[in-house]
Design an enzyme around this catalytic site. Structure first.
Site, PDB file in Angstrom:
ATOM      1  N   GLU A   1      -4.385  -8.981   0.680  1.00  0.00           N
ATOM      2  CA  GLU A   1      -5.144  -8.802   1.923  1.00  0.00           C
ATOM      3  C   GLU A   1      -6.610  -8.993   1.591  1.00  0.00           C
ATOM      4  O   GLU A   1      -7.156  -8.289   0.739  1.00  0.00           O
ATOM      5  CB  GLU A   1      -4.929  -7.417   2.537  1.00  0.00           C
ATOM      6  CG  GLU A   1      -3.531  -7.198   3.066  1.00  0.00           C
ATOM      7  CD  GLU A   1      -3.339  -5.835   3.719  1.00  0.00           C
ATOM      8  OE1 GLU A   1      -4.342  -5.257   4.189  1.00  0.00           O
ATOM      9  OE2 GLU A   1      -2.194  -5.364   3.767  1.00  0.00           O
TER      10      GLU A   1
ATOM     11  N   GLU B   1       0.832  -1.203   0.000  1.00  0.00           N
ATOM     12  CA  GLU B   1       0.000   0.000   0.000  1.00  0.00           C
ATOM     13  C   GLU B   1       0.870   1.258   0.000  1.00  0.00           C
ATOM     14  O   GLU B   1       0.757   2.123   0.869  1.00  0.00           O
ATOM     15  CB  GLU B   1      -0.975  -0.013   1.176  1.00  0.00           C
ATOM     16  CG  GLU B   1      -1.940  -1.187   1.128  1.00  0.00           C
ATOM     17  CD  GLU B   1      -2.992  -1.167   2.213  1.00  0.00           C
ATOM     18  OE1 GLU B   1      -2.874  -0.341   3.144  1.00  0.00           O
ATOM     19  OE2 GLU B   1      -3.938  -1.967   2.134  1.00  0.00           O
TER      20      GLU B   1
END
Length: 981
Positions: A519, A437
């Site tokens: 995720e 991220e």
């Protein structure tokens, strides 16, 4: 009043077949996992001294050697886990409210004269963080990144005449330096390495197995590159490589002369292994490569490495395969803390975590979001768990004040190199991730950074793919955008929380890149907590001490989705390589959805809590990821319900049919439908609208996740059961025959503590369960348990409760959900003392549920009519679900006093506004010493201000149960401004 219960080593209690941890007890690796065959590396973790100068992170020099602040410690060591959680300017909820600070380590040692002329170095597997090393008074090194190892050459300053050498190490952890709990100090192993000037360099062995797909099953070619040096000058030497099979038998040998120089040189040898045992997740067979150097007719160095003979492939159309067999990555994300042991690395505790995950069906772990310890690499390759190894949580743009962004430009190449060199021979590693991220990945500045990192990884290891974990690709990038450019340079992309349609769109545009979910889900839950089973999303309980989230797979933040949605999305796409659930185990820090609410210090994301106790989510994934027949009842509590109360009962099972029985009476069988994916794989699912995807606007099930085959449904079976005490049984059936069962029983009063233990190597994990006289777990028990160990000390305790300020190092721990855990040395006898919960020291208020942090029960009795308790909540929309604010049918509030008193009335002032209404009914109950029972002669009708009278009772607790007039409505919430008794 206290009670003592004892568990001796001779009274080992076997784990039940349905236990949440694999009932396997094996010897662990040594605490310091040295390279196989190595005689040159020794564990250097003993006899250190430590001084914690402050918990603010302010820099300072080391104390004088005779300063009384020094204390003895053994490494690995995490000083933060020893401290109490505190809420101050130097802690955050994101890091578990545990302080960091500045610590110094000191070790003195002597070396014998025969080490003169040798090369001497100290190798640290990890120091968190901003470390500096001083040796014999001189600064010899600094290493800022807390998640990579490093070596420091001590040769020139070492005294080898028997005199004392002094090693000082500074660790400075300024909070926040990671977004999660990092721990502080020399938290990984340390080795002293002594070699001849002619030696194999650190990480100097590289083993690859080229061409396995073509040469198997008959033979394997094992290529071994050895990098060696002759620091004393040009030397003619002989290099020998021996390969040994998993049983230790020699299976190949090769020798070659080599010309060594002061600069490292690399030499390659090919060795043939006939009929090799392959490394796989089902049979993790490890070979060993032993490398030795001889010069002048004498052996001068010997070292080695484990490796596995295996091959894998990521195909953008067909997904992942291992040794030619298609396989979904059934993965989880794991942070590196070990619950009550903190960040101090323990091979045995890691093995326990991996075995718990394996019992859920897990075959892969993502090392979120940093390079792992060597112990995790060793444990994964021995336990058969695949690894995605990740480098960074940020690049140049940081996420916290003191994280890696401060030194990314200067150190990222070296840290990336260290990560790969340390893990390159581990057969479990199948991917390298350059980040998670990353904010820079949406900016033009990120494109050349990504290219540099990708090129560096491929130069170091061309045998594994390069990926990134991304929340920046939830929609298809525009051509030429940074997201587009970065995606095209990668082998694969890990998607974080993409919906199904975005996965399909990305696959269509980038068919050359393999996709997986790095995720998935991020469903939050608390073991034993249940709320609003008929809602797909629900709010959080803000009552102090009860801050928890529902275990019906229905507490979701804006970016998340349910576990069932993630499982279905992954299942239906053959091209999708698999998923990594966020997260496998709760970890310290990041207590979403209670960010910075003291003392909520642990995450809610795990399928298993920090103590290693399974939540219901564990059983959902187990039902989809394992083949051994199983069935699990939700809720796990068949005690704390009112007679006749409707209870939503779910069953998770991998069997096609489940029958539910209550006190011997059948409540009927329910079955899954057998379905087939578009590529021909069978699965079990109900057929019904699920309402779990508002982005689906057409087809047979609008508003519901719909598989490419046109079907929708749930992965669990449901019953609505009026509660009655007794026994609830789920019987899983296949072809009419029972294959598994789960049983819940109503518990009576707490009577004793049942102890069981699980030994893993040098550690023993002792579970204490508060049970009634019949041995039934008391699910609401919160008794204080004090553990003592004979033959060793209590190393830590836990109960998995996220909302707790208890010290992890304390030998005393309250039960939560009827359970607690103590960690002791294997072989120690354990005694536990149970104390009856104490009365409050002052008048207190409680509630079953509080909808927000500013409407908690204490506001009812603070004397201020402007404040009050409320169960109102408003849950924001997610990407798949609408916003919701729906009143509970029932809730209760209570008041307790330090000593029993006589009461005969209660006066309540209710909140009435657009969200709150006067309750439909009120029932007053009092504590009779063992349970809450109704008062007699209750009188008084609900009104904005209500006075309830009843026959006098003497008690220390009064509970008021409230029923809403408008259940599931936005205007049916309950609020009380004042409660007078």
């Amino acid at each position: 009043m206290t009670f003592d219960f004892v568990l001796t080593r001779r009274q080992m209690i076997a784990l039940a077949a349905a236990a949440t941890t694999a009932p396997v007890v094996l010897g662990g690796a040594p605490r310091a996992v040295a390279e196989p065959g190595s005689q040159r590396s020794v564990d250097f973790g003993g006899d250190w001294r430590f001084s914690l100068l402050n918990t603010t992170g302010e820099d300072a020099q080391a104390p004088a050697p005779d300063d009384p602040s020094w204390r003895a410690v053994e490494l690995p060591h995490d000083w933060s886990i020893e401290l109490d959680p505190v809420d101050d300017e130097f802690t955050t909820g994101g890091t578990g409210f545990l302080p960091g600070g500045l610590g110094w380590y000191r070790k003195t040692f002597a070396l014998p004269p025969e080490t003169a002329g040798k090369k001497i170095s100290v190798e640290f597997d990890g120091v968190y963080m901003d470390s500096e090393t001083i040796f014999n008074g001189q600064r010899v090194g600094a290493h800022p990144y807390g998640y990579t190892g490093f070596a420091i050459d001590l040769t020139e300053l070492t005294r080898t005449d028997g005199g004392e050498n002094e090693l000082l190490v500074k660790a400075r952890n300024q909070i926040p330096s990671s977004r999660w709990y990092s721990g502080s100090g020399i938290y990984r192993d340390v080795h002293l390495v002594v070699t001849d000037p002619v030696h194999v360099v650190r990480h100097g062995i590289t083993v690859t197995t080229p061409g396995l797909a073509e040469s198997l099953p008959g033979r394997a070619t094992v290529h071994v590159d050895t990098t060696a040096v002759a620091e004393s000058g040009a030397t003619r030497a002989e290099l020998t490589v021996v390969l040994r099979d998993p049983e230790g038998a020699e299976v190949a040998r090769a020798t070659t002369p080599v010309d060594l120089a002061p600069q490292p040189r690399t030499f390659g040898l090919d060795l043939r292994v006939d009929d090799p045992q392959l490394w796989s997740v089902a049979s993790p067979a490890l070979h060993t490569a032993e490398v030795s150097l001889s010069a002048g007719g004498s052996a001068v160095d010997s070292t080695g490495t484990p490796f596995g003979i295996r091959w894998f492939a990521f195909d953008p159309e067909r997904g992942f395969s291992l040794n030619g067999e298609p396989m979904k990555l059934q993965g989880v994300n794991l942070h590196h803390d070990l619950g009550a042991l903190g960040a101090a690395t323990s091979y045995d505790a890691i093995v326990r975590q991996l075995r718990i995950m394996r019992s859920m069906g897990v075959n892969a772990v993502r090392t979120s979001h940093n390079p792992p310890s060597p112990q995790l690499l060793r444990a994964a390759e021995r336990e058969g768990v695949l690894l995605q190894v990740e480098a960074f949580d940020c690049w140049r743009t940081g996420k916290t004040d003191h994280d890696y962004h401060r030194f990314f430009d200067e150190h990222s190449d070296a840290d990336l190199t260290e990560m790969i060199e340390a893990a390159k021979n581990c057969p479990a590693v199948i991917m390298w991730s350059i980040g998670n991220e990353i904010p820079d990945s949406t900016s033009p500045v990120g494109v050349p950074i990504a290219r540099r990192l990708v090129d560096r990884v491929r130069a170091l290891d061309p045998t594994r793919p390069v990926v990134i974990g991304s929340d920046k690709h939830r929609s298809v990038p525009a051509d030429g955008s940074p997201q587009d450019e970065i995606l095209r340079m990668l082998d694969g992309v890990g998607l974080n929380y993409n919906n199904a349609s975005s996965v399909d769109e990305l696959h269509a545009k980038y068919p050359q890149v393999f996709l997986f979910e790095s995720e998935s889900s991020s469903e939050t839950s608390t073991r034993g907590v249940y709320d609003s089973p008929h809602q797909l999303n629900t709010g959080e309980n803000h009552t102090p001490g009860k801050r928890g989230t529902s275990s019906y797979d229905n507490n979701l933040s804006s970016w998340t989705y349910s576990g069932e949605y993630g499982l279905k999305k992954d299942r239906d796409r053959a091209f999708f390589a698999g998923q990594f659930l966020w997260s496998g185990i709760d970890y310290i820090g990041e207590p979403t959805p209670y960010s910075d609410v003291f003392p909520v210090k642990a995450s809610f994301f795990g399928a298993v809590d920090t103590a290693g106790f399974a939540k219901d989510q564990y059983h959902l994934f187990r039902s989809q990821w394992t083949r051994e027949p199983m069935v699990h009842l939700v809720p796990m509590n068949w005690t704390d319900h009112r007679p006749g109360e409707p209870v939503a009962v779910w069953t998770h099972s991998n069997a096609p049919t489940v029958e539910l029985l209550l006190n011997g009476r059948s409540l009927g069988e329910k079955s899954f439908d057998r379905k087939t994916t578009t590529d021909g794989r069978e699965y079990l699912e109900t057929t019904e609208p699920t309402g779990d995807d508002k982005t689906v606007t057409d087809g047979p099930f609008p508003g519901s996740y719909t598989s490419p085959n046109g079907s929708a449904g749930k992965l669990h079976l449901t019953w609505e059961v009026p509660f009655e005490p007794g026994e609830l049984v789920a019987v899983a059936k296949r072809d009419g025959a029972e294959v598994a069962r789960d049983v819940l029983r109503t518990a009576g009063a707490a009577a004793e503590v049942r102890l069981s233990r699980e030994d893993v190597g040098a550690l023993s994990f002792v579970t204490a369960e508060v049970v009634d006289a019949d041995g039934v777990l008391v699910p609401s028990a919160e008794h204080e348990l004090t553990f003592t160990a004979t033959g060793g000390q209590v190393l830590g305790t836990d109960n998995g409760k996220q909302d707790s300020a208890e010290n992890y190092g304390s030998a005393t721990r309250k039960a939560f959900g009827g359970k607690a855990l103590a960690i002791v040395p294997a072989g120690a006898d354990v005694r536990v003392t149970m104390a009856v919960p104490a009365r409050p020291a002052e008048t207190t208020a409680d509630a079953s549920y509080s909808g927000s942090a500013d409407t908690v029960p204490a506001a009812m009795i603070d004397g201020d009519p402007a404040t009050g308790w409320s169960n109102h909540y408003a849950k924001e929309a997610t990407g798949l679900l609408p916003a919701i604010s729906a009143a509970h049918a029932r809730d209760w509030v209570s008041i307790a006093w330090p000593e029993p008193r006589q009461v005969d009335a209660a006066e309540l002032t209710f909140t009435v506004d657009s969200a709150h209404a006067v309750p439909a009914s009120i029932e007053v109950r009092y504590w009779d010493g063992s349970r809450f029972v109704p008062v007699r002669g209750q009188s008084g009708d609900p009104a904005a201000t209500t006075r309830i009278t009843f026959e006098p009772v003497t008690t220390d607790r009064l509970r008021i149960e409230l029923t809403t007039a408008n259940p599931d409505a936005e205007n049916g919430f309950l609020g009380i401004g004042e409660l007078l008794v």
